[in-house]
Design a protein around this motif. Structure first.
Motif, PDB file in Angstrom:
ATOM      1  N   LYS A  10      53.913 -10.838  54.498  1.00 42.78           N
ATOM      2  CA  LYS A  10      53.678 -12.203  53.449  1.00 42.78           C
ATOM      3  C   LYS A  10      54.215 -13.586  54.074  1.00 42.78           C
ATOM      4  N   GLU A  11      54.974 -13.707  55.042  1.00 45.13           N
ATOM      5  CA  GLU A  11      55.039 -15.016  55.835  1.00 45.13           C
ATOM      6  C   GLU A  11      53.791 -15.260  56.617  1.00 45.13           C
ATOM      7  N   GLY A  12      53.189 -14.126  57.234  1.00 40.46           N
ATOM      8  CA  GLY A  12      51.902 -14.763  57.883  1.00 40.46           C
ATOM      9  C   GLY A  12      50.860 -15.035  56.815  1.00 40.46           C
ATOM     10  N   ILE A  13      50.720 -14.506  55.796  1.00 44.34           N
ATOM     11  CA  ILE A  13      49.603 -14.697  54.742  1.00 44.34           C
ATOM     12  C   ILE A  13      50.030 -16.350  54.172  1.00 44.34           C
ATOM     13  N   ASN A  14      51.323 -16.528  53.850  1.00 46.57           N
ATOM     14  CA  ASN A  14      51.606 -17.739  53.747  1.00 46.57           C
ATOM     15  C   ASN A  14      51.264 -18.919  54.624  1.00 46.57           C
ATOM     16  N   GLU A  15      51.594 -18.428  55.841  1.00 43.00           N
ATOM     17  CA  GLU A  15      51.305 -19.689  56.826  1.00 43.00           C
ATOM     18  C   GLU A  15      49.591 -19.736  56.899  1.00 43.00           C
ATOM     19  N   PHE A  16      48.934 -18.864  56.950  1.00 43.45           N
ATOM     20  CA  PHE A  16      47.547 -19.057  56.908  1.00 43.45           C
ATOM     21  C   PHE A  16      46.773 -19.508  55.760  1.00 43.45           C
ATOM     22  N   SER A  17      47.479 -19.174  54.612  1.00 45.38           N
ATOM     23  CA  SER A  17      47.209 -19.692  53.198  1.00 45.38           C
ATOM     24  C   SER A  17      47.287 -21.409  53.409  1.00 45.38           C
ATOM     25  N   LYS A  18      48.372 -21.827  53.707  1.00 44.91           N
ATOM     26  CA  LYS A  18      48.750 -23.376  53.909  1.00 44.91           C
ATOM     27  C   LYS A  18      47.751 -23.873  54.960  1.00 44.91           C
ATOM     28  N   ARG A  19      47.336 -23.341  56.003  1.00 37.17           N
ATOM     29  CA  ARG A  19      46.625 -23.967  56.990  1.00 37.17           C
ATOM     30  C   ARG A  19      44.998 -24.011  56.471  1.00 37.17           C
ATOM     31  N   LEU A  20      44.723 -23.079  55.753  1.00 38.74           N
ATOM     32  CA  LEU A  20      43.411 -22.953  55.150  1.00 38.74           C
ATOM     33  C   LEU A  20      43.247 -24.062  53.871  1.00 38.74           C
ATOM     34  N   SER A  21      44.342 -24.480  53.566  1.00 40.65           N
ATOM     35  CA  SER A  21      44.274 -25.424  52.166  1.00 40.65           C
ATOM     36  C   SER A  21      43.634 -26.703  52.563  1.00 40.65           C
ATOM     37  N   ARG A  22      43.514 -27.177  54.030  1.00 38.85           N
ATOM     38  CA  ARG A  22      42.666 -28.121  54.133  1.00 38.85           C
ATOM     39  C   ARG A  22      41.286 -28.263  54.382  1.00 38.85           C
ATOM     40  N   TYR A  23      40.731 -26.877  54.248  1.00 40.13           N
ATOM     41  CA  TYR A  23      39.325 -26.693  54.147  1.00 40.13           C
ATOM     42  C   TYR A  23      38.742 -26.132  52.992  1.00 40.13           C
TER      43      TYR A  23
END
Length: 159
Positions: A17-30
């Motif tokens: 869940k933590e990894g998914i949240n991290e990459f979801s946050k990173r992807l939000s700029r794209y």
């Protein structure tokens, strides 16, 4: 860009869940990321082939009902095409250039995807001939989508 991930099953492990949240946050700029979880059907170990097909059909119906109209569909399948991170980046870029602003990635349940979902797919993607836990596959997919955008934008991250 709208990025949809339709996946069967829920995430149970905290570290995933933590990894998914991290990459979801990173992807939000794209683009706008939407993860749609479908409940998995009960599938005991000793199912007949016919019962397995019924489970996949039920999950497939739920998946299909969640696919946005006019979305470019990429299904994750062992039988799909294996490509590099650079090639995935190019694929996503080509989809965007063609005028499609909506991509849907589909991760099936423990038995795989129904034939109906497979037939709807515009591109069948294989990460490996190996089988991965579906929860972990969601994290791997998000990381690869993030990597694809970094490659596309010529930004540091990919090596």
């Amino acid at each position: 860009m709208n990025i949809n991930i339709i996946t069967v099953g829920k995430i149970k492990e905290k570290y995933i869940k933590e990894g998914i949240n991290e990459f979801s946050k990173r992807l939000s700029r794209y683009g706008k990321l939407k993860i749609i979880e479908i409940d998995d059907e009960k599938a005991p170990e000793n199912l007949s082939q016919k019962d397995m097909e019924k489970v996949m059909e039920k999950e497939g119906e739920k998946i299909i009902s969640k696919i946005p109209q006019n979305s470019f569909i990429i299904s994750l399948e062992i039988e799909g095409k294996s490509i590099s991170s650079e090639m995935l980046s190019k694929k996503i870029e080509d989809i965007m250039i063609s005028g499609n602003n909506d991509i849907t990635f589909i991760i099936g349940g423990s038995l795989g995807l129904s034939n109906e979902v497979k037939m709807m797919s515009n591109f069948k993607l294989s990460f490996s001939k190996m089988t991965f836990p579906h929860q972990l596959m969601r994290l791997i997919l998000l990381e690869q989508i993030y990597r694809a955008f970094r490659i596309m934008k010529n930004e540091p991250y990919h090596k």
